[in-house]
Design a protein around this motif. Structure first.
Motif, PDB file in Angstrom:
ATOM      1  N   TRP A  47       0.817  -1.205   0.000  1.00 27.09           N
ATOM      2  CA  TRP A  47       0.000   0.000   0.000  1.00 27.09           C
ATOM      3  C   TRP A  47       0.852   1.257   0.000  1.00 27.09           C
ATOM      4  CZ3 TRP A  47       0.046   3.524   4.100  1.00 27.09           C
ATOM      5  CH2 TRP A  47      -0.885   4.557   4.016  1.00 27.09           C
ATOM      6  N   LEU A  48       2.037   1.212   0.580  1.00 24.29           N
ATOM      7  CA  LEU A  48       2.874   2.401   0.676  1.00 24.29           C
ATOM      8  C   LEU A  48       3.176   2.993  -0.689  1.00 24.29           C
ATOM      9  CD1 LEU A  48       5.479   1.460   3.439  1.00 24.29           C
ATOM     10  CD2 LEU A  48       3.708   3.217   3.570  1.00 24.29           C
ATOM     11  N   GLY A  49       3.447   2.134  -1.688  1.00 27.20           N
ATOM     12  CA  GLY A  49       3.798   2.635  -3.011  1.00 27.20           C
ATOM     13  C   GLY A  49       2.664   3.362  -3.704  1.00 27.20           C
ATOM     14  N   HIS A  50       1.410   3.106  -3.290  1.00 23.31           N
ATOM     15  CA  HIS A  50       0.254   3.727  -3.929  1.00 23.31           C
ATOM     16  C   HIS A  50      -0.377   4.803  -3.060  1.00 23.31           C
ATOM     17  CE1 HIS A  50       0.729  -0.202  -5.883  1.00 23.31           C
ATOM     18  NE2 HIS A  50       0.174   0.349  -6.936  1.00 23.31           N
ATOM     19  N   ALA A  51       0.183   5.064  -1.891  1.00 17.21           N
ATOM     20  CA  ALA A  51      -0.392   6.046  -0.984  1.00 17.21           C
ATOM     21  C   ALA A  51      -0.076   7.464  -1.451  1.00 17.21           C
ATOM     22  CB  ALA A  51       0.145   5.838   0.432  1.00 17.21           C
ATOM     23  N   PRO A  52      -0.944   8.436  -1.146  1.00 15.87           N
ATOM     24  CA  PRO A  52      -0.621   9.845  -1.434  1.00 15.87           C
ATOM     25  C   PRO A  52       0.661  10.252  -0.715  1.00 15.87           C
ATOM     26  CG  PRO A  52      -2.944   9.589  -0.864  1.00 15.87           C
ATOM     27  CD  PRO A  52      -2.284   8.264  -0.581  1.00 15.87           C
ATOM     28  N   ALA A  82       6.192   2.328  -7.255  1.00 12.32           N
ATOM     29  CA  ALA A  82       5.199   1.989  -8.276  1.00 12.32           C
ATOM     30  C   ALA A  82       5.297   3.016  -9.410  1.00 12.32           C
ATOM     31  CB  ALA A  82       3.796   1.990  -7.677  1.00 12.32           C
ATOM     32  N   PRO A  83       5.704   2.613 -10.620  1.00 10.07           N
ATOM     33  CA  PRO A  83       5.956   3.584 -11.698  1.00 10.07           C
ATOM     34  C   PRO A  83       4.746   4.426 -12.078  1.00 10.07           C
ATOM     35  CG  PRO A  83       6.870   1.429 -12.250  1.00 10.07           C
ATOM     36  CD  PRO A  83       6.042   1.245 -11.020  1.00 10.07           C
ATOM     37  N   PHE A  84       3.542   3.865 -11.970  1.00  9.34           N
ATOM     38  CA  PHE A  84       2.353   4.572 -12.441  1.00  9.34           C
ATOM     39  C   PHE A  84       1.435   5.005 -11.301  1.00  9.34           C
ATOM     40  CE2 PHE A  84       3.785   1.951 -15.976  1.00  9.34           C
ATOM     41  CZ  PHE A  84       3.784   2.860 -17.019  1.00  9.34           C
ATOM     42  N   ALA A  85       1.961   5.062 -10.092  1.00  5.69           N
ATOM     43  CA  ALA A  85       1.147   5.447  -8.938  1.00  5.69           C
ATOM     44  C   ALA A  85       1.931   6.421  -8.076  1.00  5.69           C
ATOM     45  CB  ALA A  85       0.742   4.224  -8.122  1.00  5.69           C
ATOM     46  N   GLY A  86       1.192   7.172  -7.269  1.00  9.59           N
ATOM     47  CA  GLY A  86       1.830   8.069  -6.330  1.00  9.59           C
ATOM     48  C   GLY A  86       2.211   9.413  -6.929  1.00  9.59           C
ATOM     49  N   TYR A  87       2.965  10.165  -6.156  1.00  9.51           N
ATOM     50  CA  TYR A  87       3.327  11.536  -6.529  1.00  9.51           C
ATOM     51  C   TYR A  87       4.206  11.570  -7.779  1.00  9.51           C
ATOM     52  CZ  TYR A  87       5.144  16.296  -6.032  1.00  9.51           C
ATOM     53  OH  TYR A  87       5.496  17.604  -6.255  1.00  9.51           O
TER      54      TYR A  87
END
Length: 256
Positions: free
Chosen positions: A4-9, A237-242
């Motif tokens: 979940w960390l890689g996709h978190a705001p 995550a290449p396509f997620a997050g900031y």
């Protein structure tokens, strides 16, 4: 939790990582305070400052190895999106040799890019993208390309290049979908956190005879570790997050 960390705001990610690392430092400091209160501080230190160098080196090497893997995946994902956009643009331009079919192909390309942006990109951001669903409109473009009426040598060359460009676009799409599931192995990240905790404990033991100095040293070291871990997790995550890769290149080549 780790996935979940890689996709978190970004604010949530920063808060989570800093709280986790500062909690580890606080536990070390609390352990030193309890040991001192019970008269056992002498058994914990002070240890030789030279102990911190190899432990810090181990933490740094682990971070470096993980960051290298993460950045390699991001570079490959960004390159795949660039190749895909370039291939779709080539299809659009090469279809100029076939005026009768170009309008239909441009419509299919525009609809396919819209589908990528509105459907696939959110799926990749959530880690739910799959290869089982084929891009229907791009497959239709491939069918049109294979059945183009070739009357001149120039049209034959153009048809071959259109087919090649469509194949490259399909392959690049498969690559980005696969890389969208990239993430840090939970076992590796857990091991890295335990190494950080051990390094913080070593720092505390080095200053076991002076708790105030130990607190300052632990705060500084924990901040540096938290920054490194935040940077690592934010780009996992290449396509997620900031730092997510956006579909801007595809939108630039979308036929009007």
């Amino acid at each position: 939790m780790i996935a979940w960390l890689g996709h978190a705001p970004l604010p949530v990610l920063v808060l989570t990582v800093f709280v986790a690392v500062y909690l580890a430092a606080a536990l070390v400091l609390a352990g030193l305070w309890l040991a001192r209160g019970r008269g056992h501080s002498g058994s914990l230190g002070p240890l030789s400052p030279g102990l911190l160098s190899p432990m810090g080196l181990i933490f740094g090497l682990l971070v470096g190895f993980l960051v290298a893997d993460v950045w390699a995946d991001r570079d490959d994902a960004a390159a795949a999106v660039s190749r895909e956009a370039s291939a779709l643009r080539d299809v659009d331009l090469l279809m100029g040799a076939f005026p009768e079919q170009r309008t239909e192909v441009r419509r299919l390309l525009a609809e396919q890019i819209d589908q990528y942006v509105s459907v696939e990109w959110p799926e990749m951001a959530d880690g739910d993208a799959t290869l089982t669903v084929a891009p229907a409109r791009l497959v239709a473009v491939q069918a049109v390309a294979l059945s183009l009426p070739v009357q001149t040598e120039g049209q034959r060359v153009a048809q071959d290049r259109v087919v090649t460009a469509v194949d490259q676009a399909l392959e690049s799409r498969r690559t980005r979908l696969v890389l969208s599931g990239s993430a840090i192995d939970p076992l590796r990240l857990t091991a890295l956190y335990l190494v950080a905790l051990t390094t913080l404990a070593a720092m505390g033991c080095i200053h076991a005879d002076r708790l105030r100095r130990a607190g300052v040293s632990l705060a500084l070291l924990a901040t540096a570790m938290a920054l490194a871990l935040t940077l690592l997790c934010a780009q996992a995550a290449p396509f997620a997050g900031y730092f997510a890769i956006d579909p801007e290149l595809l939108l630039q080549v979308r036929p009007p």
